[in-house]
Design an enzyme around this catalytic site. Sequence first.
Site, PDB file in Angstrom:
ATOM      1  N   ASP A  13       0.824  -1.222   0.000  1.00 12.49           N
ATOM      2  CA  ASP A  13       0.000   0.000   0.000  1.00 12.49           C
ATOM      3  C   ASP A  13       0.852   1.264   0.000  1.00 12.49           C
ATOM      4  O   ASP A  13       0.431   2.312   0.497  1.00 12.49           O
ATOM      5  CB  ASP A  13      -0.950   0.024   1.214  1.00 12.49           C
ATOM      6  CG  ASP A  13      -1.846  -1.189   1.285  1.00 12.49           C
ATOM      7  OD1 ASP A  13      -2.531  -1.468   0.299  1.00 12.49           O
ATOM      8  OD2 ASP A  13      -1.837  -1.873   2.323  1.00 12.49           O
ATOM      9  N   HIS A  41      -3.792  -1.529  -6.578  1.00 13.63           N
ATOM     10  CA  HIS A  41      -2.973  -0.373  -6.929  1.00 13.63           C
ATOM     11  C   HIS A  41      -3.917   0.732  -7.398  1.00 13.63           C
ATOM     12  O   HIS A  41      -4.572   0.595  -8.425  1.00 13.63           O
ATOM     13  CB  HIS A  41      -1.973  -0.724  -8.033  1.00 13.63           C
ATOM     14  CG  HIS A  41      -0.873  -1.611  -7.567  1.00 13.63           C
ATOM     15  ND1 HIS A  41       0.041  -2.196  -8.416  1.00 13.63           N
ATOM     16  CD2 HIS A  41      -0.511  -2.010  -6.328  1.00 13.63           C
ATOM     17  CE1 HIS A  41       0.902  -2.910  -7.716  1.00 13.63           C
ATOM     18  NE2 HIS A  41       0.579  -2.817  -6.451  1.00 13.63           N
TER      19      HIS A  41
END
Length: 425
Positions: A13, A41
């Site tokens: 992340d 993503h």
Amino acid sequence: MSNCAIVGINWGDEGKGRMVDLLTQNYDIVVRYQGGGNAGHTIINQYGKFALHLLPSGIFTNGVVNILGNGVALDCENLWKEMQEVINQNVALTPENLKISDRASLLLPWHRDLDSLEELRLKDKKFGSTKQGIAPFYSDKYQKKTVMAGELLYPNQLKAHLADLLEWKNQILVNVYGAKPYTLEMLMEWVDTYAEKIKPYICDTGLFLKNAQKEGKSILFEAQLGALRDLDYGIYPYTTSSNTIAAFAPVGSGIPCAKIDDVVGVVKAYSTCVGEGPFTCEWFGEEAEALRQAGGEYGAKTGRPRRVGPIDLVATRYGVETQAATCIALTKMDVLSYMDKIPVCSHYLLNGEQIDTFPFPTALNDTKPVVGYLDGWKCDISHIRKWEDLPIQAQQYVEYVEKAIGCHIGYVSVGPERDSIILRK
């Protein structure tokens, strides 16, 4: 010709997708080399906002070939849905710009079932799985009990192979978990509904990559998650079930002879973590919620709140070394703008001793953070595009982190958009 890997330095992340989207224009090919649909993503560009889970982040750049490599957990169902979402936003996807390795194994419907059933069995000892079937998939792959994508091109053999796997898998579903069995008809319906749709994209991507390398084409390798989630080098057992490090990129992509020239490691300007396991620098209460809200820290796949805290320099330095990073992209600097003082976890305390090396996973349960503070800048920096225009306090923060982790910070991201970036020599 040069090859580059874009990888996560911490827990995942970190903002890898926005960096792939930014740098793709400099490469001919983008390859996803590991992982599956268990992480996202997030990308914002001229086409809109996207949360990609399986598609390579280079699909938005014209002329770039995108590949799902043999190391990927190929979830046909979620991939097809994701492809439709992207196509509906006027992004072209064809067998010319999206190719799927014939050696990638299929994530089958029972893998998701087994993931949920095992988390339920573990109860309060669960690993924090996203329940996308990743651990059962990779377990089956290493037991040589998966179906490769290329088998879709041989329907008669595929059906016989699925029948063999079905007999074995039903033993586990029924006798271990007390779940309902699958039938061959159910599996073939799933193949017809989802797997058949991706069949036109399946090819020998290994051969394609070898020829591309001979022609001097450049390759960008895209990783999922981060170094601390790597199966071998992460915080085991609170890891993913594949190798997230850059060293695995050639193997998982289908071109094991490839040389990686550059490794761009992505680091968030503060720490976030999704899932269970030790997280030494974690914040709680109002302080954590303020940072979570400022950064929009909710999982791209699950929507669940991320655990947050200050940047962890001990963990980040370990991630830089593990990934062999040659350059760092520091993302979400703008999020820290609300703080009077910027916190940094500079060391750990373990059994009363200050340490600077990342310890063995079991020892992490006993580590405490040593936190210091730098001056904040208390102004909006999201519009800034030049290093010299950043407030001196923001420059000092970047320089402090750079020195502490031992790797040059070449990119400073001040927003999620493609152009919200400061290039730093």
